[in-house]
Design an enzyme around this catalytic site. Sequence first.
Site, short mmCIF file in Angstrom:
data_model
loop_
_atom_site.label_atom_id
_atom_site.label_comp_id
_atom_site.label_asym_id
_atom_site.label_seq_id
_atom_site.Cartn_x
_atom_site.Cartn_y
_atom_site.Cartn_z
N ALA A 3 0.86 1.23 13.20
CA ALA A 3 1.07 0.04 13.30
C ALA A 3 0.86 -0.27 11.94
O ALA A 3 2.06 -1.03 11.22
CB ALA A 3 0.47 -0.98 14.85
N TYR A 4 -0.06 -0.09 11.80
CA TYR A 4 -0.10 -0.78 9.66
C TYR A 4 0.49 0.19 8.09
O TYR A 4 1.21 -0.23 8.69
CB TYR A 4 -1.69 -0.92 9.31
CG TYR A 4 -2.06 -0.49 8.18
CD1 TYR A 4 -1.99 -2.15 7.98
CD2 TYR A 4 -2.66 -0.35 6.28
CE1 TYR A 4 -2.48 -2.97 6.16
CE2 TYR A 4 -2.54 -0.02 5.96
CZ TYR A 4 -2.82 -1.69 5.29
OH TYR A 4 -2.95 -2.29 4.31
N SER A 5 0.81 1.54 8.69
CA SER A 5 1.66 2.08 8.19
C SER A 5 2.98 1.78 8.46
O SER A 5 3.63 1.36 6.59
CB SER A 5 1.50 3.64 8.25
OG SER A 5 -0.04 3.87 8.48
N THR A 56 0.98 -1.05 -0.08
CA THR A 56 -0.08 0.31 -0.35
C THR A 56 0.83 1.57 0.23
O THR A 56 2.24 0.48 0.29
CB THR A 56 -0.67 0.23 0.90
OG1 THR A 56 -0.18 0.78 1.85
CG2 THR A 56 -1.31 -1.19 1.46
#
Length: 257
Positions: A155-157, A143
């Site tokens: 956390a995702y980034s 992404t």
Amino acid sequence: MSDFDQKIRSGVAVVTGANRGLGRELCRALVAQGVQVAGIGRKAEALEGLATELGDAFMPVAADVADAAAIKTAFRDIKAAKGPVTIVINNAAVYPHRDILDETPESFARTVNINLMGVFHCCHEALPDMVERGYGRIVNISTFAHVSPAPTAAAYSVTKGAAQTLTKSLVADLGDRFPNIVINDWVPGELATEMGRPEGIHPQQAAEWGVRLALWHDPMLTGRLFERNFEFLEPIGLKRKVLNKLIGRKRVPLLLS
């Protein structure tokens, strides 16, 4: 179709996060292309349902990509049951939507272990055999979350950005020595899934693009980033733009047609 295109089709494609969303559709699309598929996911019941639908071409493998030992066992079982793994699509990921003040070391590490370490675990198991054979195909689902992180997405980034760096590191270590192990990042776009948004791209459409990329074996693709069904071209500086104009060079993105 090149010899290597045929060779990667003759082996097994491993898809992680196969029990739902894009992973599930990638498995369906690969089987429709005549490829043997092993789908890895944490929910055995969902995988068994997919196996009932797809038949003998699909092998359900209940395992957590965050668990290195479980993935080691999974790849061993896949190889024993279906043959060599020639394609890996690292799709498994979580998006916890958690404010940084609500994160704990344990919750943050869990996201790291799935979104980053899960990619490493699968590559670590697949690459030795790919190196021995001299060819293979790895597509890491990515992404642009790390470019401008959204609220409640720390956390995702961080992990998705780190996973892109892992892809670049794989290319740096292997690209020159093993040019026929072709490695890419692919950004499918915002999808109409649990992790996406209702108005997003249908995962079935995205899976068609992803499978075209995974089945396309060409050393020139290594290290290139694809977004949806086209190559994403990194911005270039003014000097390079001027030089390209002077020598008549046009930057034309590759298409997944």
